[in-house]
Enzyme design. Sequence first.
Site, PDB file in Angstrom:
ATOM      1  N   PHE A 134     -10.417  -0.330   3.100  1.00 41.28           N
ATOM      2  CA  PHE A 134     -10.622  -0.531   1.657  1.00 41.28           C
ATOM      3  C   PHE A 134      -9.490  -1.381   1.101  1.00 41.28           C
ATOM      4  O   PHE A 134      -8.314  -1.067   1.287  1.00 41.28           O
ATOM      5  CB  PHE A 134     -10.668   0.810   0.918  1.00 41.28           C
ATOM      6  CG  PHE A 134     -10.966   0.641  -0.545  1.00 41.28           C
ATOM      7  CD1 PHE A 134     -12.264   0.481  -0.992  1.00 41.28           C
ATOM      8  CD2 PHE A 134      -9.937   0.608  -1.487  1.00 41.28           C
ATOM      9  CE1 PHE A 134     -12.553   0.286  -2.342  1.00 41.28           C
ATOM     10  CE2 PHE A 134     -10.211   0.417  -2.836  1.00 41.28           C
ATOM     11  CZ  PHE A 134     -11.519   0.260  -3.266  1.00 41.28           C
ATOM     12  N   ASP A 219      -1.698  -3.805   3.678  1.00 43.41           N
ATOM     13  CA  ASP A 219      -2.085  -3.257   2.384  1.00 43.41           C
ATOM     14  C   ASP A 219      -1.506  -1.846   2.297  1.00 43.41           C
ATOM     15  O   ASP A 219      -2.054  -0.899   2.860  1.00 43.41           O
ATOM     16  CB  ASP A 219      -3.607  -3.255   2.270  1.00 43.41           C
ATOM     17  CG  ASP A 219      -4.098  -2.652   0.958  1.00 43.41           C
ATOM     18  OD1 ASP A 219      -3.298  -1.955   0.293  1.00 43.41           O
ATOM     19  OD2 ASP A 219      -5.272  -2.857   0.613  1.00 43.41           O
ATOM     20  N   LYS A 248      -0.780   1.452  -6.701  1.00 43.06           N
ATOM     21  CA  LYS A 248      -0.892   2.892  -6.962  1.00 43.06           C
ATOM     22  C   LYS A 248       0.411   3.622  -7.368  1.00 43.06           C
ATOM     23  O   LYS A 248       0.716   3.710  -8.530  1.00 43.06           O
ATOM     24  CB  LYS A 248      -1.550   3.567  -5.762  1.00 43.06           C
ATOM     25  CG  LYS A 248      -3.042   3.173  -5.640  1.00 43.06           C
ATOM     26  CD  LYS A 248      -3.847   4.173  -4.859  1.00 43.06           C
ATOM     27  CE  LYS A 248      -5.337   3.961  -5.033  1.00 43.06           C
ATOM     28  NZ  LYS A 248      -5.936   2.920  -4.204  1.00 43.06           N
TER      29      LYS A 248
HETATM   30  C1  LIG Z   1      -6.701   1.730  -4.288  1.00 45.91           C
HETATM   31  C2  LIG Z   1      -6.570   0.713  -3.237  1.00 45.91           C
HETATM   32  C3  LIG Z   1      -6.815  -0.646  -3.505  1.00 45.91           C
HETATM   33  C4  LIG Z   1      -7.332  -1.139  -4.832  1.00 45.91           C
HETATM   34  O1  LIG Z   1      -6.478  -0.848  -5.882  1.00 45.91           O
HETATM   35  P1  LIG Z   1      -7.027  -0.945  -7.399  1.00 45.91           P
HETATM   36  O2  LIG Z   1      -5.804  -0.735  -8.237  1.00 45.91           O
HETATM   37  O3  LIG Z   1      -8.065   0.107  -7.571  1.00 45.91           O
HETATM   38  O4  LIG Z   1      -7.592  -2.305  -7.578  1.00 45.91           O
HETATM   39  C5  LIG Z   1      -6.617  -1.553  -2.480  1.00 45.91           C
HETATM   40  N1  LIG Z   1      -6.191  -1.151  -1.264  1.00 45.91           N
HETATM   41  C6  LIG Z   1      -5.950   0.149  -0.971  1.00 45.91           C
HETATM   42  C7  LIG Z   1      -5.456   0.512   0.387  1.00 45.91           C
HETATM   43  C8  LIG Z   1      -6.141   1.122  -1.946  1.00 45.91           C
HETATM   44  O5  LIG Z   1      -5.927   2.404  -1.650  1.00 45.91           O
END
Ligand SMILES: *Cc1c(COP(=O)(O)O)cnc(C)c1O
Length: 394
Positions: A134, A219, A248
Amino acid sequence: MSRNQELRERFEKAFMPNYGVPPVVLARGEGATVWDVDGREYLDMFGGIAVSSLGHGHPALVKAVSDQVATLAHSSNTLLNEPEILLAERLLGLLGAPGKVFLANSGAEANECALKLVMRARPAGHVVATENGFHGRTLGALSLTGKRSIRDQYGPFPLDVRFVPYGDAAALREAVTGDCRAVFLEPTQGEAGVVPPPPGYLRQAREICDATGALLVLDEIQSAIGRTGAWFAHQHEGILPDVLTLAKGLGGGIPIGACVGLGGLGDAFARGDHGSTFGGNPVAAAAALAVLGTIENDGLLAHVRSVGDQLEAGIAAIGHDLVEGLRGRGLWRAIVLTRPVAAAVEAAAREAGFLVNAVQPDAVRLAPPLVITPAQIASFTGALPAILEKACTS
Ligand SMILES: *Cc1c(COP(=O)(O)O)cnc(C)c1O
């Protein structure tokens, strides 16, 4: 009608249906405790998707944000502000490597920046990402996202992205050919259900990228800022990415994202290549500085490791036949169930006063504030057998 019910009905009328109607309207919080609009108390075992790193109402965050909003709330990118500079320097210091920072407002935006940086540094070729990974909901980030149910209805995407099974170094080696621009990886897959790779996978990914010249983009939007007991999850494996994305937990609840280009990647953009009106916002930067300062001053990395171990031991000791095992590290865990009843566990936990997340049909995600106390962890593990029992019979 309860206040919760009334507000949920109004939400349903005024909002697009993409989230459904979430079950609780929160009113306020203190530490790892939150209250809903009817005054019901919950222990926040989920931290608003691993975001509320300092919990709720932390005095350092309140002061930093209040002082900054009263002093200067915005500068735009046509002018500078001091907090954004301090924050970029601080992040580079924590990484312990030369690089340069772009500040954004969310995780997806941080990944959009990473993607454009890759396109600038490696003008042609394909990108490799992982099945069930994700990376966000904007179209660039979505094109990297390997979860078909949220991706397929928006394709085809302009980028050539090839998906490999997560944690499979041989599959990665095969996909990362000489014309591969970059590999996008989460150090542990979050939305897939806190799924760690086999030990050594990140090191192998680093080697595979080094052998072909592909860029390694990590990420760490969910995994960084103390969540696993280290500043960044990649530090557990002793490697560095070429590009790192954060969001986050960084702002402790205030929206912020960051993309760090390490080494030469820090200079891959030419002037005018990318931008954000709100990126580098001084209130968000002040919040992030307060989060990082508090983690350091209060020894929260060691605290996360210790209460994370307590959580692991507490769940292991339950021995309920609904619990198959536990995944994850520090304060980032998934209780893996023997049956697909995570939604019932989430509901039973809420009934008992605990907020958890049914991240997958058979996995319950926990990502509480880093400041959660041993007594609060004990109250959760103490309540868990009855919660599981209730979920079995519902
Ligand atoms: C939450 C998340 C995203 C996206 O972040 P948003 O602030 O919702 O756009 C991307 N990568 C990872 C691994 C995430 O947990």
